[in-house]
Motif scaffolding. Structure first.
Motif, PDB file in Angstrom:
ATOM      1  N   ALA A  69      38.014  40.569  30.468  1.00 23.16           N
ATOM      2  CA  ALA A  69      38.611  41.918  31.047  1.00 23.16           C
ATOM      3  C   ALA A  69      38.025  42.835  30.088  1.00 23.16           C
ATOM      4  O   ALA A  69      37.414  42.770  29.073  1.00 23.16           O
ATOM      5  CB  ALA A  69      40.041  41.898  30.737  1.00 23.16           C
ATOM      6  N   ASP A 307      40.655  37.603  29.236  1.00 27.41           N
ATOM      7  CA  ASP A 307      41.784  38.038  29.715  1.00 27.41           C
ATOM      8  C   ASP A 307      43.066  37.188  29.730  1.00 27.41           C
ATOM      9  O   ASP A 307      42.782  36.108  29.119  1.00 27.41           O
ATOM     10  CB  ASP A 307      41.652  38.470  31.170  1.00 27.41           C
ATOM     11  CG  ASP A 307      41.373  37.382  32.191  1.00 27.41           C
ATOM     12  OD1 ASP A 307      41.124  36.380  31.830  1.00 27.41           O
ATOM     13  OD2 ASP A 307      41.144  37.789  33.316  1.00 27.41           O
ATOM     14  N   THR A 440      38.271  38.967  40.502  1.00 26.67           N
ATOM     15  CA  THR A 440      38.772  40.164  40.125  1.00 26.67           C
ATOM     16  C   THR A 440      38.242  40.556  38.519  1.00 26.67           C
ATOM     17  O   THR A 440      38.257  39.658  37.721  1.00 26.67           O
ATOM     18  CB  THR A 440      40.090  40.489  40.527  1.00 26.67           C
ATOM     19  OG1 THR A 440      40.742  39.454  39.365  1.00 26.67           O
ATOM     20  CG2 THR A 440      40.516  40.469  41.773  1.00 26.67           C
ATOM     21  N   HIS A 441      38.181  41.748  38.176  1.00 23.43           N
ATOM     22  CA  HIS A 441      38.257  42.371  36.944  1.00 23.43           C
ATOM     23  C   HIS A 441      39.157  43.234  36.733  1.00 23.43           C
ATOM     24  O   HIS A 441      39.538  44.145  37.402  1.00 23.43           O
ATOM     25  CB  HIS A 441      36.899  42.836  36.504  1.00 23.43           C
ATOM     26  CG  HIS A 441      35.939  42.179  36.230  1.00 23.43           C
ATOM     27  ND1 HIS A 441      34.199  42.296  36.030  1.00 23.43           N
ATOM     28  CD2 HIS A 441      35.929  40.748  35.547  1.00 23.43           C
ATOM     29  CE1 HIS A 441      33.500  41.410  35.632  1.00 23.43           C
ATOM     30  NE2 HIS A 441      34.543  40.448  35.371  1.00 23.43           N
ATOM     31  N   THR A 442      39.891  43.183  35.385  1.00 21.66           N
ATOM     32  CA  THR A 442      41.118  44.320  35.199  1.00 21.66           C
ATOM     33  C   THR A 442      40.495  44.879  34.028  1.00 21.66           C
ATOM     34  O   THR A 442      39.852  44.401  32.842  1.00 21.66           O
ATOM     35  CB  THR A 442      42.422  43.278  34.661  1.00 21.66           C
ATOM     36  OG1 THR A 442      42.747  42.608  35.889  1.00 21.66           O
ATOM     37  CG2 THR A 442      43.419  44.415  34.627  1.00 21.66           C
ATOM     38  N   TYR A 444      42.138  47.276  31.101  1.00 20.36           N
ATOM     39  CA  TYR A 444      43.526  47.770  30.377  1.00 20.36           C
ATOM     40  C   TYR A 444      43.255  49.038  29.489  1.00 20.36           C
ATOM     41  O   TYR A 444      42.331  49.245  28.972  1.00 20.36           O
ATOM     42  CB  TYR A 444      43.794  46.548  29.476  1.00 20.36           C
ATOM     43  CG  TYR A 444      44.111  45.328  30.174  1.00 20.36           C
ATOM     44  CD1 TYR A 444      45.645  45.053  30.642  1.00 20.36           C
ATOM     45  CD2 TYR A 444      43.144  44.067  30.372  1.00 20.36           C
ATOM     46  CE1 TYR A 444      45.852  43.971  31.344  1.00 20.36           C
ATOM     47  CE2 TYR A 444      43.549  43.132  31.052  1.00 20.36           C
ATOM     48  CZ  TYR A 444      44.997  42.999  31.629  1.00 20.36           C
ATOM     49  OH  TYR A 444      45.501  41.655  32.482  1.00 20.36           O
ATOM     50  N   VAL A 450      47.653  48.339  32.905  1.00 17.60           N
ATOM     51  CA  VAL A 450      46.478  48.165  34.083  1.00 17.60           C
ATOM     52  C   VAL A 450      46.144  49.470  34.075  1.00 17.60           C
ATOM     53  O   VAL A 450      46.391  50.122  34.844  1.00 17.60           O
ATOM     54  CB  VAL A 450      46.830  47.191  35.081  1.00 17.60           C
ATOM     55  CG1 VAL A 450      45.575  47.035  35.972  1.00 17.60           C
ATOM     56  CG2 VAL A 450      47.138  45.854  34.811  1.00 17.60           C
ATOM     57  N   THR A 453      41.487  48.003  38.515  1.00 16.43           N
ATOM     58  CA  THR A 453      41.334  46.653  39.017  1.00 16.43           C
ATOM     59  C   THR A 453      39.943  46.449  39.887  1.00 16.43           C
ATOM     60  O   THR A 453      39.873  47.285  40.985  1.00 16.43           O
ATOM     61  CB  THR A 453      42.454  45.897  39.762  1.00 16.43           C
ATOM     62  OG1 THR A 453      43.606  45.645  38.797  1.00 16.43           O
ATOM     63  CG2 THR A 453      42.051  44.402  40.210  1.00 16.43           C
ATOM     64  N   THR A 455      37.420  44.320  42.467  1.00 20.55           N
ATOM     65  CA  THR A 455      37.387  43.020  43.145  1.00 20.55           C
ATOM     66  C   THR A 455      35.780  43.035  43.712  1.00 20.55           C
ATOM     67  O   THR A 455      34.957  43.666  44.134  1.00 20.55           O
ATOM     68  CB  THR A 455      38.090  43.018  44.432  1.00 20.55           C
ATOM     69  OG1 THR A 455      39.493  43.180  44.105  1.00 20.55           O
ATOM     70  CG2 THR A 455      37.920  41.593  45.256  1.00 20.55           C
TER      71      THR A 455
END
Length: 480
Positions: A69, A307, A440-442, A444, A450, A453, A455
């Motif tokens: 992440a 993450d 997916t990647h998040t 923060y 969040v 995001t 995809t």
């Protein structure tokens, strides 16, 4: 300037530096200064000792792997390339930039081709020495093409590999070549397999230095190629041969036991600001074939962490957690549940024993040998945590798909933030058992909220060639 011409310049300079520091005085006396040319078998052997063969400096796979992440404000200060890779964007490089994924690999392909092409006419040396050096060059070329096709070609799918564009195959050190056509993914894989099958009989039976190719390394690579093609039945014998050869190495090759290396007085201590005192590449006993890249995200860059879902894969007794911290290298502490990797400051992605054990375990699980798969994954785990916690849970060991998934998760635990996951994501995307998975990647915020995001789209499982390469090679097809 064509692709080959541009890369050739760097190779000549690197070779000149290598020869200047390593060749005897009489060699320099018969060759004009600044025009050092390989002539003897020993000269071609020295070309394989070039550090450019080791320090490949391609780390894009780290930023594209899904176990990570990103965290603000650090991510906002990351390079544009890093941000684009994390967001899985189509355009990674500016129009004037070279692709690091190609620079050093293409220089090395030129050197490998030079050795293979010119070695038969080299003076001195025996026929057996020539065969052995040429075999190292062929196997090294195979490793390099395997890397390139996994950057720029689609994942191997038997149904489409014959028409999916791969990477141009170059077999001659020819600076006059100015037209490049992408071979199909199938053709590139066949080229790699052919190189390895030719090379293995003449490679050194014992590994004498991790910088040099050996039978253990080439057998492991061939097994990996077959597994990436979805052919575990062909891969398994080569993993067996690789691990057997590694056990008979001329240098120490073995898994590190973290129960000892991280215990009081252990060789990985003390744990400093860059993590445990992990051995350098040349002294790494787990490394069969040394290829490495700097990994600033386990050093002093703060934007990437593992993450929460990745953190939850680890048991509390897993000693690999000693390589993680809740704190950034500088600046605010991370939100709860995110961990920064601390070292090693470079990652190995040549041929490694942990990779071989887990790949062989995967093959066995896919082929129904669940007992053998369990033994292999436990062989690694008992060196990463107390033996009582290393056992594969009973609820898992007898279920083929569940055990297979456990092995793939073990690969994440072992190789988090070192790029291995990206290549696994690619091959699993065409695996009937896993192809439905979404990645997916998040991003923060510093508060833990969040902030974004992203995809992964199927077409972004391959990198596009930079515009600079396309401009220099008109007519060559790019990826979508």
């Amino acid at each position: 300037m064509t692709m080959t011409k541009r890369f050739k310049i760097g190779v000549v300079l690197a070779a000149a530096i290598s020869f200047t520091s390593a060749c005897k005085k009489d060699f320099l006396e018969v060759t004009p200064k600044g025009r050092l040319i390989a002539q003897k078998v020993s000269d071609y052997d020295l070309l394989l000792n070039n550090l450019d063969m080791v320090n490949i400096s391609t780390n894009s796979q780290v930023a594209m792997s899904d176990e990570i992440a990103a965290v603000q404000p650090y991510f906002d200060g990351a390079s544009l390339k890093t941000q684009r890779l994390f967001r899985w964007e189509a355009v990674i490089y500016e129009a004037s930039e070279n692709a690091t994924e190609m620079d050093m690999p293409m220089k090395n392909i030129y050197t490998f081709n030079k050795i293979i092409q010119e070695l038969p006419a080299a003076t001195d040396g025996t026929a057996q020495q020539k065969r052995s050096i040429a075999a190292e060059a062929m196997a090294g070329r195979a490793w390099t093409y395997f890397l390139l096709v996994n950057y720029f070609g689609k994942p191997y799918d038997a149904n489409t590999a014959g028409t999916d564009p791969g990477f141009p195959i170059l077999t001659k050190a020819d600076v006059t070549e100015n037209k490049f056509t992408r071979a199909s993914v199938k053709e590139v894989y066949e080229f790699i397999i052919n190189d390895l099958n030719k090379a293995i009989p003449d490679l050194p039976a014992k590994t004498t230095h991790s910088m040099r190719m050996s039978k253990a390394a080439a057998e492991g690579l061939l097994g990996k190629v077959y597994l990436f093609m979805g052919k575990p039945e062909l891969a398994l014998p080569h993993f067996d041969a690789s691990l057997l050869a590694a056990a008979n190495s001329a240098i120490p090759l073995a898994l590190y036991d973290y129960n000892k290396t991280l215990a009081p007085g252990g060789e990985f201590l003390p744990i400093g600001s860059y993590g445990p005192s992990y051995p350098s590449a040349v002294n790494n006993r787990e490394c069969v074939y040394n290829k490495q890249s700097s990994n600033f995200w386990t050093f002093f860059y703060n934007e990437f962490v593992i993450d929460k879902k990745t953190v939850n894969l680890f048991e509390s007794t897993d000693l690999r957690l000693k390589f993680y911290s809740r704190n950034a290298y500088y600046g605010p502490e991370y939100p709860t549940g995110l961990l920064r990797k601390m070292g090693p400051t470079s990652f190995q992605y040549g041929i490694l024993l942990p990779d071989l054990y887990l790949l062989r375990a995967e093959c066995k699980a896919r082929l129904g040998d669940l007992t053998g798969a369990k033994a292999d994954v436990e062989q690694l785990r008992k060196n990463r945590m107390p033996s009582a916690n290393a056992v594969v849970p009973a609820a898992i060991e007898g279920q083929q798909l569940v055990l297979l998934n456990f092995i793939l998760e073990e690969r994440i635990r072992e190789f988090a933030l070192s790029g291995y996951r990206w290549f696994d994501m690619r091959r699993l995307s065409v695996d009937p058992l896993f192809k439905a998975k979404t990645y997916t990647h998040t991003l923060y915020a510093v508060t833990g909220a969040v902030a974004g995001t992203f995809t992964l789209k199927p077409e972004r499982l391959v990198l596009r060639f930079p515009q600079k390469v396309m401009d220099q090679n008109p007519g060559m097809e790019n990826n979508p």
